[in-house]
Design a protein around this motif. Structure first.
Motif, PDB file in Angstrom:
ATOM      1  N   LEU A  40       0.825  -1.206   0.000  1.00 16.53           N
ATOM      2  CA  LEU A  40       0.000   0.000   0.000  1.00 16.53           C
ATOM      3  C   LEU A  40       0.864   1.263   0.000  1.00 16.53           C
ATOM      4  O   LEU A  40       1.977   1.265   0.539  1.00 16.53           O
ATOM      5  CB  LEU A  40      -0.910   0.020   1.235  1.00 16.53           C
ATOM      6  N   PRO A  41       0.351   2.348  -0.576  1.00 14.70           N
ATOM      7  CA  PRO A  41       1.049   3.636  -0.454  1.00 14.70           C
ATOM      8  C   PRO A  41       1.215   4.017   1.015  1.00 14.70           C
ATOM      9  O   PRO A  41       0.299   3.836   1.820  1.00 14.70           O
ATOM     10  CB  PRO A  41       0.118   4.610  -1.175  1.00 14.70           C
ATOM     11  N   VAL A  42       2.387   4.545   1.334  1.00 14.98           N
ATOM     12  CA  VAL A  42       2.707   4.909   2.716  1.00 14.98           C
ATOM     13  C   VAL A  42       2.814   6.432   2.821  1.00 14.98           C
ATOM     14  O   VAL A  42       3.654   7.052   2.177  1.00 14.98           O
ATOM     15  CB  VAL A  42       4.027   4.254   3.173  1.00 14.98           C
ATOM     16  N   ILE A  43       1.927   7.006   3.636  1.00 18.12           N
ATOM     17  CA  ILE A  43       1.943   8.441   3.924  1.00 18.12           C
ATOM     18  C   ILE A  43       2.475   8.608   5.346  1.00 18.12           C
ATOM     19  O   ILE A  43       1.948   8.003   6.287  1.00 18.12           O
ATOM     20  CB  ILE A  43       0.538   9.053   3.813  1.00 18.12           C
ATOM     21  N   VAL A  44       3.505   9.403   5.522  1.00 19.78           N
ATOM     22  CA  VAL A  44       4.094   9.609   6.841  1.00 19.78           C
ATOM     23  C   VAL A  44       3.582  10.929   7.415  1.00 19.78           C
ATOM     24  O   VAL A  44       3.802  11.999   6.841  1.00 19.78           O
ATOM     25  CB  VAL A  44       5.634   9.632   6.764  1.00 19.78           C
ATOM     26  N   LYS A  45       2.884  10.846   8.543  1.00 21.24           N
ATOM     27  CA  LYS A  45       2.335  12.046   9.181  1.00 21.24           C
ATOM     28  C   LYS A  45       3.369  12.620  10.145  1.00 21.24           C
ATOM     29  O   LYS A  45       3.828  11.933  11.063  1.00 21.24           O
ATOM     30  CB  LYS A  45       1.038  11.721   9.914  1.00 21.24           C
ATOM     31  N   LEU A  46       3.715  13.886   9.940  1.00 24.99           N
ATOM     32  CA  LEU A  46       4.823  14.502  10.652  1.00 24.99           C
ATOM     33  C   LEU A  46       4.362  15.383  11.807  1.00 24.99           C
ATOM     34  O   LEU A  46       3.326  16.046  11.739  1.00 24.99           O
ATOM     35  CB  LEU A  46       5.648  15.356   9.675  1.00 24.99           C
ATOM     36  N   THR A  47       5.170  15.398  12.851  1.00 24.04           N
ATOM     37  CA  THR A  47       4.886  16.232  14.014  1.00 24.04           C
ATOM     38  C   THR A  47       5.480  17.624  13.848  1.00 24.04           C
ATOM     39  O   THR A  47       6.606  17.772  13.352  1.00 24.04           O
ATOM     40  CB  THR A  47       5.442  15.597  15.301  1.00 24.04           C
ATOM     41  N   PRO A  48       4.771  18.668  14.274  1.00 17.98           N
ATOM     42  CA  PRO A  48       5.336  20.024  14.262  1.00 17.98           C
ATOM     43  C   PRO A  48       6.217  20.290  15.471  1.00 17.98           C
ATOM     44  O   PRO A  48       6.877  21.329  15.524  1.00 17.98           O
ATOM     45  CB  PRO A  48       4.085  20.910  14.293  1.00 17.98           C
ATOM     46  N   ASN A  49       6.220  19.369  16.433  1.00 14.19           N
ATOM     47  CA  ASN A  49       6.982  19.564  17.658  1.00 14.19           C
ATOM     48  C   ASN A  49       8.439  19.130  17.436  1.00 14.19           C
ATOM     49  O   ASN A  49       8.943  18.184  18.048  1.00 14.19           O
ATOM     50  CB  ASN A  49       6.336  18.774  18.800  1.00 14.19           C
TER      51      ASN A  49
END
Length: 432
Positions: A178-187
């Protein structure tokens, strides 16, 4: 329900990281996407996709009460929203079954599954095939949750470490098709380090921002921060309109970073109108996610989002979202590359001015004393710009309550473009 955009000569359908969606508006991983009932209501309202609320290993997380607080403006408008809720508190098997059923009933909608498991390859290897079997379109790695579950080594503990981001992303690309989307932290100090790591790990896209560490307010009678759990509180994740400027900046930083070039971006953070969405797209986003606005106003806001975006695109001659994506990126740069010879001066439209004096007070007390307060013969006041003193800072325009009353007028200086690197006033220009 037919979306009103179909009557317009514009196509809102997108393909993002190989995932097709009838429009770019997705619900973010959060309470609105926690179960089939919510997700199906969202699809019926017109949302193009959802990111299912984060799944984890069994036993499921256990949440506290209460969980939310807010930062209010005048008239109790919610400027920012804070939560200390964890990932799904429902059994993994229940979520997987509902995801499969929803995807079968809504095959044309994007259905992404958010995941957060311990930073151990075997944990990812075990859960990924089960998610893939549901027929979901992709996965989003929740590497940014700022609170809770530290004993499992998850969330921001991973997202703040580029080496771990790259490692987890590579595991997911290894053990899933599956396509992998990495959700990033602003911290984090530099969001580019995180996006570069995701790209090195093989990510198909990144999404950002996750929530910002926050305490919204304190109950001064009980001396407990909100939200209150018994006699205590803790920091939570801040979202909503107040975080939009932070999110826009971080999206732009990734979009214009040569080392992240070509990495698709899903914009998240304070999107509550079509204008917000268009701004994210202009700075490089190929899709957007919404959460707080839906929680405050319900799922049907997507009708206005679609219609407003489509009408604006038609007015500008854009046919597809890809025609808009990234158009503002090349005009976004570092401060040192700005034109030091560019100059604007404020102008007050006397026909619109209501003589409130807010611009005068702001400029006189805190800025450059470039507004004159004049008395008219009839006893009324008049405010005029002292052009020789005006530096074009925009403060008067910002404080004015009448939109369009104060404008910033570019001045012809007769000087060519000159960056700070070239400016003779810069003592380090030779090094630059």
């Amino acid at each position: 329900m037919k979306a009103p955009t179909r009557q317009l000569d514009v196509d809102l359908a997108i393909e993002f990281a190989g995932i097709r969606s009838p429009n770019p508006f997705w619900l973010a991983s959060a309470p609105p996407t926690d179960k089939a009932y919510n997700v199906e209501r969202a699809f019926a309202a017109g949302w193009g996709g959802v990111v299912w609320k984060t799944l984890g290993e069994d036993p499921p997380a256990v949440n506290v009460s209460s969980r939310y607080s807010a930062h209010f403006g005048h008239n109790r408008d919610v400027l920012g929203f804070n939560n200390i809720e964890l990932i799904t508190d429902r059994p993994l098997e229940t979520n997987l079954r509902e995801i499969s059923e929803v995807k079968q009933r809504w095959p044309d909608r994007a259905l992404i599954v958010s995941l957060m498991v311990p930073c151990v390859e075997e944990s990812w290897r075990a859960i990924l095939p089960r998610v893939e079997a549901t027929g979901a379109d992709g996965i989003e790695l929740n590497l940014g949750c700022p609170h809770g579950m530290p004993e499992r080594g998850m969330g921001a503990a991973v997202g703040q470490n580029p080496d771990l981001i790259e490692q987890v992303t590579r595991w997911c690309k290894t053990h899933s098709r599956l396509p992998v989307i990495v959700k990033l932290t602003p911290n984090i100090t530099d969001i580019r380090a995180a996006s570069r790591a995701a790209k090195l790990g093989g990510a198909d896209a990144v999404s950002l921002i996750n929530t910002v560490n926050s305490i919204t307010s304190v109950d001064l009678d009980r001396m407990i921060a909100r939200p209150i759990v018994g006699h205590q509180s803790t920091h939570g994740g801040y979202c909503g309109a107040a975080v939009k400027p932070i999110a826009l900046n971080m999206v732009a930083e990734i979009a214009r970073d040569p080392q992240s070039a070509g990495l698709p971006i899903c914009g998240i953070g304070g999107i509550s109108s079509w204008q917000d969405a268009a701004e994210f797209v202009a700075l490089g986003a190929g899709a957007v996610q919404v959460c707080t606005a839906a929680m405050l106003h319900g799922f049907r806001i997507v009708e206005e989002l679609q219609d407003g975006l489509a009408r604006w695109m038609v007015s500008k001659g854009y046919r597809r979202l890809a025609d808009v994506t990234g158009r503002a990126v090349d005009n976004t740069t570092d401060w040192k590359h700005l034109d030091m010879n560019f100059q604007t001066i404020a102008h007050i439209d006397q026909q619109q001015c209501i003589q409130c004096g807010r611009c005068y007070i702001a400029c006189e007390d805190t800025s450059h004393q470039s507004i004159a307060k004049l008395a008219e013969e009839d006893g009324t006041r008049r405010y005029e710009i002292i052009e020789a003193a005006c530096v074009g800072c925009n403060l008067c325009q910002i404080t004015c309550p009448v939109e369009g009353c104060i404008s910033m007028v570019p001045q012809s200086t007769g000087k060519p473009f000159m960056s700070w690197d070239e400016d003779p006033r810069n003592p380090f220009r030779e090094l630059a």
